[in-house]
Design an enzyme around this catalytic site. Structure first.
Site, PDB file in Angstrom:
ATOM      1  N   ALA A 214      41.355  20.007 -24.722  1.00  0.00           N
ATOM      2  CA  ALA A 214      41.324  18.541 -24.779  1.00  0.00           C
ATOM      3  C   ALA A 214      42.252  17.936 -23.740  1.00  0.00           C
ATOM      4  CB  ALA A 214      41.709  18.065 -26.178  1.00  0.00           C
ATOM      5  N   GLY A 215      42.357  18.582 -22.570  1.00  0.00           N
ATOM      6  CA  GLY A 215      43.058  17.950 -21.452  1.00  0.00           C
ATOM      7  C   GLY A 215      42.108  17.018 -20.722  1.00  0.00           C
ATOM      8  N   GLY A 216      42.521  16.589 -19.545  1.00  0.00           N
ATOM      9  CA  GLY A 216      41.727  15.619 -18.802  1.00  0.00           C
ATOM     10  C   GLY A 216      40.313  16.087 -18.505  1.00  0.00           C
TER      11      GLY A 216
ATOM     12  N   PHE B 159      51.417  11.622   0.115  1.00  0.00           N
ATOM     13  CA  PHE B 159      51.689  12.899  -0.532  1.00  0.00           C
ATOM     14  C   PHE B 159      51.578  13.995   0.520  1.00  0.00           C
ATOM     15  CE2 PHE B 159      51.475  14.402  -5.127  1.00  0.00           C
ATOM     16  CZ  PHE B 159      52.289  13.403  -5.600  1.00  0.00           C
TER      17      PHE B 159
ATOM     18  N   ASP C 193      43.832  30.621 -21.729  1.00  0.00           N
ATOM     19  CA  ASP C 193      42.948  31.111 -22.796  1.00  0.00           C
ATOM     20  C   ASP C 193      41.486  31.258 -22.351  1.00  0.00           C
ATOM     21  OD1 ASP C 193      45.254  30.984 -24.284  1.00  0.00           O
ATOM     22  OD2 ASP C 193      44.759  29.094 -25.252  1.00  0.00           O
TER      23      ASP C 193
ATOM     24  N   GLN D  58      50.317  28.706  -7.276  1.00  0.00           N
ATOM     25  CA  GLN D  58      51.152  27.760  -6.542  1.00  0.00           C
ATOM     26  C   GLN D  58      52.570  27.682  -7.101  1.00  0.00           C
ATOM     27  OE1 GLN D  58      50.414  23.220  -6.453  1.00  0.00           O
ATOM     28  NE2 GLN D  58      50.071  23.922  -4.357  1.00  0.00           N
TER      29      GLN D  58
ATOM     30  N   HIS E  57      55.568  25.323  -6.939  1.00  0.00           N
ATOM     31  CA  HIS E  57      55.904  23.958  -6.528  1.00  0.00           C
ATOM     32  C   HIS E  57      57.307  23.976  -5.934  1.00  0.00           C
ATOM     33  CE1 HIS E  57      56.608  19.665  -6.577  1.00  0.00           C
ATOM     34  NE2 HIS E  57      55.348  19.468  -6.906  1.00  0.00           N
TER      35      HIS E  57
ATOM     36  N   LEU F  51      59.231  19.751 -13.699  1.00  0.00           N
ATOM     37  CA  LEU F  51      58.758  19.369 -12.374  1.00  0.00           C
ATOM     38  C   LEU F  51      59.419  18.086 -11.893  1.00  0.00           C
ATOM     39  CD1 LEU F  51      56.570  19.638 -10.114  1.00  0.00           C
ATOM     40  CD2 LEU F  51      55.124  18.227 -11.565  1.00  0.00           C
TER      41      LEU F  51
ATOM     42  N   THR G   1      58.301  15.515  -9.160  1.00  0.00           N
ATOM     43  CA  THR G   1      57.063  15.273  -8.413  1.00  0.00           C
ATOM     44  C   THR G   1      57.264  15.184  -6.905  1.00  0.00           C
ATOM     45  OG1 THR G   1      55.281  13.685  -8.010  1.00  0.00           O
ATOM     46  CG2 THR G   1      57.308  12.803  -8.921  1.00  0.00           C
ATOM     47  N   GLU G   2      56.213  15.596  -6.193  1.00  0.00           N
ATOM     48  CA  GLU G   2      56.142  15.446  -4.742  1.00  0.00           C
ATOM     49  C   GLU G   2      56.249  13.968  -4.344  1.00  0.00           C
ATOM     50  OE1 GLU G   2      53.279  18.218  -3.158  1.00  0.00           O
ATOM     51  OE2 GLU G   2      52.451  16.637  -1.910  1.00  0.00           O
TER      52      GLU G   2
ATOM     53  N   ARG H 109      52.414  22.312  -0.008  1.00  0.00           N
ATOM     54  CA  ARG H 109      53.385  22.888  -0.949  1.00  0.00           C
ATOM     55  C   ARG H 109      53.753  24.334  -0.635  1.00  0.00           C
ATOM     56  NH1 ARG H 109      51.222  20.314  -6.668  1.00  0.00           N
ATOM     57  NH2 ARG H 109      51.985  18.231  -6.211  1.00  0.00           N
TER      58      ARG H 109
ATOM     59  N   HIS I  62      53.761  26.845 -10.805  1.00  0.00           N
ATOM     60  CA  HIS I  62      53.265  25.515 -11.148  1.00  0.00           C
ATOM     61  C   HIS I  62      51.768  25.443 -11.423  1.00  0.00           C
ATOM     62  CE1 HIS I  62      53.047  21.170 -11.184  1.00  0.00           C
ATOM     63  NE2 HIS I  62      52.292  21.132 -10.114  1.00  0.00           N
TER      64      HIS I  62
ATOM     65  N   GLU J   9      41.780  23.116 -14.433  1.00  0.00           N
ATOM     66  CA  GLU J   9      42.650  24.134 -13.846  1.00  0.00           C
ATOM     67  C   GLU J   9      42.211  25.538 -14.224  1.00  0.00           C
ATOM     68  OE1 GLU J   9      46.835  23.461 -14.428  1.00  0.00           O
ATOM     69  OE2 GLU J   9      47.394  25.392 -13.550  1.00  0.00           O
TER      70      GLU J   9
ATOM     71  N   ARG K 253      46.646  24.420  -3.409  1.00  0.00           N
ATOM     72  CA  ARG K 253      46.181  23.091  -3.799  1.00  0.00           C
ATOM     73  C   ARG K 253      47.060  22.015  -3.183  1.00  0.00           C
ATOM     74  NH1 ARG K 253      47.702  19.427  -7.568  1.00  0.00           N
ATOM     75  NH2 ARG K 253      49.023  20.774  -8.827  1.00  0.00           N
TER      76      ARG K 253
ATOM     77  N   SER L 292      44.683  17.783  -8.295  1.00  0.00           N
ATOM     78  CA  SER L 292      44.362  18.387  -9.597  1.00  0.00           C
ATOM     79  C   SER L 292      43.865  17.333 -10.576  1.00  0.00           C
ATOM     80  CB  SER L 292      45.563  19.130 -10.170  1.00  0.00           C
ATOM     81  OG  SER L 292      46.665  18.267 -10.325  1.00  0.00           O
TER      82      SER L 292
END
Lengths: 236, 599
Positions: B21-23, B125, B227, B246, B248, B258, B260-261, B292, B359, B393, B404, B409
């Site tokens: 149930a992520g994005g 970025f 999983d 990756q 980071h 993290l 962020t960049e 990165r 990361h 991912e 990446r 992402s």
């Protein structure tokens, strides 16, 4: 000798215990800046694999590990061990049904969230590009959209303890306020109609526990007052 | 209906079941639920706890709100960033879709930060350019302060509440139900009640996220245990490019969270112990906004050559105080909070100690650009596994290739979540009814849990899972880090294989059914171990340096031999490797041929 931390944790396993009890543990301080979640993980991975709690991100943005720490609700992953009086007493969030140890049933909490229709409502056709919003209009959402839905505020609220079946509680009202404030939303009237109710909104008596409890330094009381004032202005 | 050879498994029938149930999972669910399909989202955590919530900097789209921009430039940057291992058809699809889908997110309510003209705020970025690298830095990353993932995940959850998606919260996926007609569903364990469920569906979508927890220090949540990849391996299918992991450049030193960049996008930069802004030596043009992998390697070299900071000389400093407290509190408030909480640093006054930190999983379950899971059969590398899909991912489309770009992402999960939903609809038109399953198909799933809960399964030993997990994470961290060599990795593969053989001896203390989180950690360790094995073997085999896979003994990229994807499987408990070509032909534009990567 490594310095030790004294922790007492609420234990309840419905398959084994008729009653909950407090269990004491001793945990070594492994690093500076150690958080309560580190101590719980130490217990689970080294002393007692049956200790039960929720956790995910470990940095205070997912809202999984809300619990009652020395009488105050907070997120274990961002609560530093330093500054906590020992023995640290860790209990589940108050007033929610305990499933096991520190894990509570959040079904009703999220159901109340669903009731306020927490999505953007608009009847005008969507524009080709983004809806425009000035930086000032967008700034109105600061202090509300950041909520992680951990339940720390709502379960610290005596009004919700007593009338949680009908009173929406601070977290959900903070979100209701966010949609009322959002310049892009066109259902402000309906949202206010829904909240204008002796229980849903007006059971807030400004006890302000919610503001004290919020691990993200948000202020649900102010948001609730804003809703009340908006309702008042609508009448006059 | 009730024809399963057991009564302890509840049998559900949905059109679609989405695991995670992520994005990506929620965007896919939304596409289908809005059309009236019966969608079940099965997630091991409450949806808003998913790791999308922790994404910070933003989401790339060539809106051109701040500087001139075009999706074709975005495509070029992404291919270059991938070190030419990305599949160019999928990358073109993603970059073209980006502007429309960011605007759609805005229409759905995402509280993007704004420019003075009211449009969505965009920041520079790493690895972004205009005019195919010739026109200077682009500002392509759409941001909601530094909480963009949180804003998007919560909006997706809200939209799914509106659409009437069925949520099965705190259910752990145990086993894919497959037969000669493809994937038919999934067996799951209801964590809170300790009961078995079989979700039968015409389409099963893996949206299970990354596997950062194979490493010791990671920006990833505890739940990022790969999983979906493990379920795929268990079904006898391969997973792709796992050796590309990756690191980071800026995880908070020693702890992992993290930074962020976006800090560097807003004007922050890195310094070594000598106070030198060292990135200008490694990337004269892009400096701190190089890709990165480039920045992480530069930090590793600085530390190796003795220019690290602190008593152990093992981190560098990220300086941003010169940006001023106002900008930091408006554009980077979450960073300010994290630095304060996790390293005791007020970043409006002092620099933040940072290290390269595990990361992002570039590899994953191989799919085409429609989200369909593919495998190789008699020379055909794109055979579709009917009924099985993967997004986000946990999937490998591959749009990230060997490295990446920041901001791609959140874009990937929205673009391919939606694309997968559209592809599933085609399948639903052809498959109107649930076929009859083998009445014993529940058994493997149930066995997975029973093995751990069985009171008598002592095996004479009692090694706790936490010890083994810790060993695995240490091995991966030591032997498969930013720089790799044959010697170190060979030893790593041996150690991981040895560790994997000890899995059968493990036991857990907790034999209860209700909310048994030790059981969940054990199941997650099984998943992690499978992915660690494939990652290690793939890394050892690849004799070149490309993107995140950097070898001291093979320092150059070798396009002749190695411009190909790794496919790792576990068959008869042995890791086997195969390869397939990179798809270098885009959908409509000319291919970008590999060239030397300079920032």
């Amino acid at each position: 000798m490594t310095a030790m931390i004294q922790i007492e944790i609420y234990r309840y396993n419905p398959e084994q215990n008729a009653e909950p009890y407090m269990q004491a543990f001793e945990v070594p301080i492994e690093k500076t800046g150690m958080k309560l979640l580190d101590a719980l993980n130490y217990i689970k991975w080294n002393l007692d694999g049956t200790l039960t709690y929720r956790r995910s991100c470990g940095e205070g943005v997912c809202g999984s590990d809300g619990m009652n720490i020395n009488g105050v609700n907070g997120l274990a992953c961002i609560t530093a061990i330093d500054g906590l009086k020992q023995p640290i007493k860790v209990r589940p969030l108050p007033s929610m049904e305990v499933i096991r140890d520190l894990v509570v049933d959040t079904t009703h909490f999220f159901d109340q969230y669903r009731q306020i229709k927490p999505w953007l409502q608009s009847k005008t056709p969507t524009p080709e590009h983004e809806r425009l919003q000035t930086p000032e209009e967008r700034a109105e959402l600061d202090g509300a959209y950041e909520c992680v839905m951990c339940g720390c505020c709502t379960t610290s609220c005596p009004s919700w303890w007593w009338n949680g079946d009908r009173f929406m509680g601070p977290a959900v009202l903070l979100q209701a306020g966010r949609w009322i404030k959002d310049s892009r939303d066109e259902a402000t009237g309906e949202r206010l109609d829904q909240l204008e109710d002796a229980f849903k909104l007006y059971r807030c008596h400004q006890i302000m526990n919610c503001m004290e409890a919020c691990p993200k330094d948000l202020n649900p009381t102010a948001a609730i007052n804003h809703i009340k004032r908006t309702l008042l202005n609508r009448k006059s | 209906m009730a024809y399963l050879s057991t009564d302890k498994v509840e049998h559900h029938f949905h059109d679609v079941v989405i695991i995670g149930a992520g994005g990506a999972g929620l965007r896919c669910a939304l596409q289908l639920a809005e059309k009236g399909h019966r969608v079940a989202v099965v997630s091991k955590v409450l949806p808003t706890r998913s790791h999308t919530v922790a994404a910070q900097g933003g989401m790339n789209a060539a809106l051109g709100n701040v500087s001139s921009d075009h999706w074709h430039w975005h495509m070029y940057d992404t291919i270059k960033g991938s070190d030419y291992l990305g599949d160019q058809d999928a990358i073109e699809y993603m970059c073209r879709a980006a502007p429309q889908l960011v605007r759609e997110l805005e229409h759905q309510g995402v509280p993007f930060s704004r420019l003075d003209d009211g449009k969505i705020y965009q920041r520079p970025f790493g690895g972004q350019s205009r005019e195919f690298g010739e026109g200077g830095q682009a500002s392509r990353t759409c941001a909601a302060a530094d909480r963009t993932g949180h804003a998007i995940l919560h909006t997706m959850y809200q939209q799914n509440l509106k659409a009437g998606t069925h949520f099965y919260e705190e259910f752990f996926a145990l086993d894919l139900i497959t037969d000669e007609n493809g994937c038919q569903g999934v067996m799951a364990w209801d964590i809170a009640n300790g009961e078995y469920h079989l979700f039968q569906a015409k389409a099963v979508i893996l949206a299970t996220g990354g596997a950062g927890r194979i490493f010791k220090t990671t920006t990833n949540a505890h739940i990022c245990t790969g999983d979906g990849g493990a379920l795929t391996l268990d079904a006898g299918l391969p997973i792709e490019d796992m050796e590309f992991f990756q690191f980071h450049p800026t995880g908070i030193a020693y702890v992992g969270p993290l930074i962020t960049e976006a800090v560097r996008g807003e004007g922050g930069y890195l310094e070594n112990a000598e106070g030198e802004r060292f990135m200008q030596r490694y990337a004269p043009t892009a400096k701190d906004l190089a890709s990165r992998d480039v920045v992480s390697r530069a930090i590793a070299v600085e530390i190796k050559e003795g220019r690290g900071c602190g008593p152990n000389k093992d981190y560098v400093l990220l300086k941003l105080d010169h940006l001023g407290a106002d900008l930091i509190l408006e554009k980077l408030p979450n960073i300010h909070e994290l630095a304060l909480r996790f390293s005791g640093v007020d970043c409006t006054k002092e620099p933040i100690p940072v290290q390269p930190t595990a990361h992002y999983t570039m590899g994953g379950v191989p799919t085409n650009r429609f989200g369909e899971v593919v495998y190789t059969q008699s020379g055909d590398t794109d055979v579709v596994m009917p009924g099985l899909y993967a997004v986000g991912e946990g999937a490998c489309v591959s749009v990230h290739g060997a490295n990446r770009l920041g901001g791609n992402s959140l874009l990937e999960i929205i673009v391919f979540g939606r694309a997968c939903g559209n592809q599933v609809m085609k399948r639903l038109k052809e498959h109107r009814y649930h076929p009859k399953l083998n009445p014993d198909c529940w058994q493997d799933g149930v066995a997975r849990v029973d093995r751990w809960l069985d009171e008598h399964n002592q095996n004479g030993s009692c090694e706790p899972i936490a010890v083994l997990r810790d060993e695995m994470q240490s091995i991966m961290q030591t032997h498969f880090s930013v720089y790799r060599t044959d010697e170190v990795m060979s030893e790593g593969v041996e150690k991981i294989e040895d560790l994997a053989s000890r899995m059968s001896k493990l036991i857990i203390e907790d034999k209860n059914k209700v909310f048994n989180t030790e059981l969940i950690e054990a199941l997650e360790l099984e998943n992690l171990m499978a992915l660690a094995r494939v990652t290690a073997a793939g890394a050892l085999a690849r004799k070149e340096s490309r993107g995140a896979h950097a070898r001291d003994d093979y320092p150059e990229r070798d396009d002749e031999e190695w411009m190909k994807h790794t496919l790792g499987s576990i068959l008869d408990n042995k890791v086997t490797l195969d390869y397939k070509k990179v798809r270098t032909r885009p959908m409509t534009v000319e291919s970008f041929p590999p060239k030397k990567r300079v920032y």
